[in-house]
Design a protein around this motif. Structure first.
Motif, short mmCIF file in Angstrom:
data_model
loop_
_atom_site.label_atom_id
_atom_site.label_comp_id
_atom_site.label_asym_id
_atom_site.label_seq_id
_atom_site.Cartn_x
_atom_site.Cartn_y
_atom_site.Cartn_z
N VAL A 48 117.27 -5.69 32.18
CA VAL A 48 116.55 -6.51 31.21
C VAL A 48 115.06 -6.26 31.32
N GLY A 49 114.53 -6.34 32.53
CA GLY A 49 113.11 -6.12 32.72
C GLY A 49 112.75 -6.17 34.18
N GLY A 50 111.55 -5.68 34.50
CA GLY A 50 111.11 -5.66 35.88
C GLY A 50 109.62 -5.82 35.99
N MET A 51 109.18 -6.24 37.15
CA MET A 51 107.76 -6.44 37.40
C MET A 51 107.40 -5.85 38.76
N SER A 52 106.26 -5.20 38.83
CA SER A 52 105.80 -4.66 40.09
C SER A 52 105.44 -5.77 41.05
N TRP A 53 105.27 -5.42 42.32
CA TRP A 53 104.99 -6.44 43.31
C TRP A 53 103.67 -7.15 43.02
N SER A 54 102.73 -6.43 42.43
CA SER A 54 101.43 -7.03 42.14
C SER A 54 101.46 -7.91 40.90
N GLY A 55 102.46 -7.70 40.07
CA GLY A 55 102.52 -8.42 38.82
C GLY A 55 101.74 -7.77 37.70
N ARG A 56 101.10 -6.65 38.01
CA ARG A 56 100.25 -6.02 36.99
C ARG A 56 101.04 -5.13 36.04
N ARG A 57 102.22 -4.73 36.45
CA ARG A 57 103.02 -3.85 35.60
C ARG A 57 104.38 -4.44 35.31
N THR A 58 104.80 -4.30 34.08
CA THR A 58 106.13 -4.74 33.67
C THR A 58 106.80 -3.66 32.83
N THR A 59 108.08 -3.72 32.79
CA THR A 59 108.86 -2.81 31.95
C THR A 59 110.09 -3.58 31.48
N TYR A 60 110.59 -3.21 30.29
CA TYR A 60 111.70 -3.94 29.69
C TYR A 60 112.73 -2.99 29.11
N GLY A 61 113.95 -3.49 29.02
CA GLY A 61 114.99 -2.72 28.36
C GLY A 61 114.68 -2.58 26.87
N ASP A 62 115.20 -1.53 26.27
CA ASP A 62 114.89 -1.25 24.87
C ASP A 62 115.29 -2.40 23.94
N PHE A 63 116.34 -3.10 24.29
CA PHE A 63 116.85 -4.14 23.39
C PHE A 63 115.94 -5.37 23.36
#
Length: 126
Positions: A48-63
């Motif tokens: 679904v999605g993820g966040m780096s340990w710092s919180g500065r980077r995120t990524t999400y599934g295409d849907f």
């Protein structure tokens, strides 16, 4: 060890919103990259999605398409998944996951995470 407990799931109508929480305990939470996955009946678990340990980077599934957002509060050892414009196809059990080591963000595969919660059910009615 990191223990993860999800909460906030439930039944919501299509177009509605939910905010899932994932409370972490155990070893230092602030150094963990975090992720959310989901699994619908009869389907494989998907990212679904993820966040780096710092919180500065995120990524999400295409849907996701801008409907969901992840945030974290390291002071509370909690990561959140805000879900808006929910659709019936978002119905699934949602899992929180934590990674124990560093590496190259993003982490989108199940095997990249070391700790898992038991999940919380999200049901979206049409």
């Amino acid at each position: 060890q990191v223990q993860l407990v999800e909460s906030g799931g439930g039944l919501v109508q299509a177009g509605g919103s939910l905010r899932l929480s994932c409370a972490a305990s155990g070893r230092t939470f602030s150094s963990n990259a975090m992720g959310w996955f989901r699994q619908a009946p009869g389907k494989e678990r998907e990212f679904v999605g993820g966040m780096s340990w710092s919180g500065r980077r995120t990524t999400y599934g295409d849907f996701v398409k801008g409907r969901f957002s992840i945030s974290r509060d390291n002071a509370k050892n909690t990561v959140y998944l805000q879900m808006n414009s929910l659709k019936p196809e978002d119905t699934a059990v949602y899992y929180c996951a934590a990674r124990s080591t560093g590496g190259a963000f993003p982490y989108t595969r199940e095997y990249e995470y070391d700790y898992w919660g038991r999940g919380t059910q999200v049901t979206v009615s049409s």
